[in-house]
Design a protein around this motif. Structure first.
Motif, PDB file in Angstrom:
ATOM      1  N   SER A  45      -2.159  -1.215  -3.557  1.00  0.00           N
ATOM      2  CA  SER A  45      -3.182  -0.549  -3.290  1.00  0.00           C
ATOM      3  C   SER A  45      -2.894   0.732  -2.577  1.00  0.00           C
ATOM      4  O   SER A  45      -1.535   1.066  -2.697  1.00  0.00           O
ATOM      5  CB  SER A  45      -4.106  -1.207  -2.169  1.00  0.00           C
ATOM      6  OG  SER A  45      -3.024  -1.611  -1.031  1.00  0.00           O
ATOM      7  N   ALA A  74       0.900  -1.287   0.043  1.00  0.00           N
ATOM      8  CA  ALA A  74      -0.065  -0.104   0.096  1.00  0.00           C
ATOM      9  C   ALA A  74       0.991   1.290   0.083  1.00  0.00           C
ATOM     10  O   ALA A  74       1.853   1.391   0.785  1.00  0.00           O
ATOM     11  CB  ALA A  74      -0.811  -0.025   1.161  1.00  0.00           C
ATOM     12  N   TYR A 115     -10.920  -5.121  -0.031  1.00  0.00           N
ATOM     13  CA  TYR A 115      -9.825  -4.668   0.967  1.00  0.00           C
ATOM     14  C   TYR A 115      -9.091  -6.097   0.833  1.00  0.00           C
ATOM     15  O   TYR A 115      -9.675  -7.033   1.355  1.00  0.00           O
ATOM     16  CB  TYR A 115     -10.319  -4.132   2.175  1.00  0.00           C
ATOM     17  CG  TYR A 115      -9.133  -3.895   2.919  1.00  0.00           C
ATOM     18  CD1 TYR A 115      -8.134  -2.919   2.684  1.00  0.00           C
ATOM     19  CD2 TYR A 115      -8.753  -4.889   3.989  1.00  0.00           C
ATOM     20  CE1 TYR A 115      -7.063  -2.536   3.722  1.00  0.00           C
ATOM     21  CE2 TYR A 115      -7.457  -4.785   4.839  1.00  0.00           C
ATOM     22  CZ  TYR A 115      -6.650  -3.406   4.544  1.00  0.00           C
ATOM     23  OH  TYR A 115      -5.631  -3.344   5.423  1.00  0.00           O
ATOM     24  N   LEU A 142      -8.953   2.798  -4.115  1.00  0.00           N
ATOM     25  CA  LEU A 142      -9.992   2.856  -3.175  1.00  0.00           C
ATOM     26  C   LEU A 142     -11.315   3.514  -3.473  1.00  0.00           C
ATOM     27  O   LEU A 142     -12.239   2.921  -3.067  1.00  0.00           O
ATOM     28  CB  LEU A 142      -9.086   3.790  -2.150  1.00  0.00           C
ATOM     29  CG  LEU A 142      -8.390   3.143  -0.892  1.00  0.00           C
ATOM     30  CD1 LEU A 142      -8.083   3.956   0.024  1.00  0.00           C
ATOM     31  CD2 LEU A 142      -9.315   1.875  -0.160  1.00  0.00           C
TER      32      LEU A 142
END
Length: 224
Positions: free
Chosen positions: A65, A38, A120, A101
């Motif tokens: 992500s 991330a 997620y 997101l």
């Protein structure tokens, strides 16, 4: 818990962090089928993202992500997903699968959270930035949702900072602490002063202090 590495310039720091993250990706892929990473947005990580994008890795096995995102259209210049597409999902890293997101900025907060939480996957590593107010991810002390972001068991929370524009989605403190390792990339005298203040003790007005004093995960700080 944190460890600090200092460098003479943002370029040196970015290169060193890219080498470290590449090594961690190789380590993770030696024991797992996929690695989850991330990344934060903003200008601070651009040099690092460009360096990492050129590393010869099994990018197709890396799930990319965002640590946080502004609730904006995907084409907006302030959008973190666009930043990743521009500066990271290029070169060798263009093969990496990426999950934004926020897909549709026009829907309400509950719908945004429903989608983000459903899609997620807990990342193994996260690379954080820090603002001059001590915020990290989109955990802002001024946001009315701040306490929820610190305590929520949910991996993704909504925040509405009063000191910064745009509604946002962010990994919660719980999600950040569930990473195997965290990395913090900072540069400049002002941020260094805020960081040093946060090092002394957990201070609610400085969200980054919750990361630095976490008992669940070690934060590796790359400072220029």
């Amino acid at each position: 818990m944190f460890k600090i590495d200092s460098f003479n310039s943002p370029k040196e720091s970015a290169q060193a962090l890219a080498i470290e993250i590449a090594a961690q990706i190789r380590r993770i892929l030696s024991v797992k089928a996929h690695a989850g990473l991330a990344f934060s947005g903003g200008k601070s990580p651009i040099l690092f993202l460009q360096e990492l994008s050129q590393m010869p890795l099994e990018w197709g096995k890396c799930r990319i992500s965002l640590v946080d995102e502004r609730v904006l259209p995907l084409t907006d210049p302030e959008n973190n997903a666009l930043l990743l597409h521009t500066h990271f999902l290029q070169n060798k890293a263009q093969a990496a699968p990426f999950a934004p997101l926020v897909l549709d900025a026009s829907v309400g907060t509950e719908e945004l959270l429903k989608h983000a939480r459903a899609s997620y996957t807990q990342p193994d590593l996260a690379v954080l930035g820090m603002g001059e107010d001590g915020h990290t991810a989109s955990l802002f002390a001024c946001a009315p949702e701040y306490e929820n972001a610190l305590k929520s068991p949910e991996p993704i929370v909504a925040t509405t900072p009063t000191s910064a524009p745009f509604k946002r989605l962010s990994m919660s403190l719980n999600a950040l602490e569930s990473c195997q390792m965290l990395y913090l990339l900072i540069s400049g005298d002002q941020k260094r002063a805020v960081f040093e203040r946060a090092c002394f003790a957990l201070e609610p007005s400085l969200p980054i202090s919750y990361i630095l004093h976490s008992q669940k995960v070690v934060c590796h700080v790359y400072c220029a």
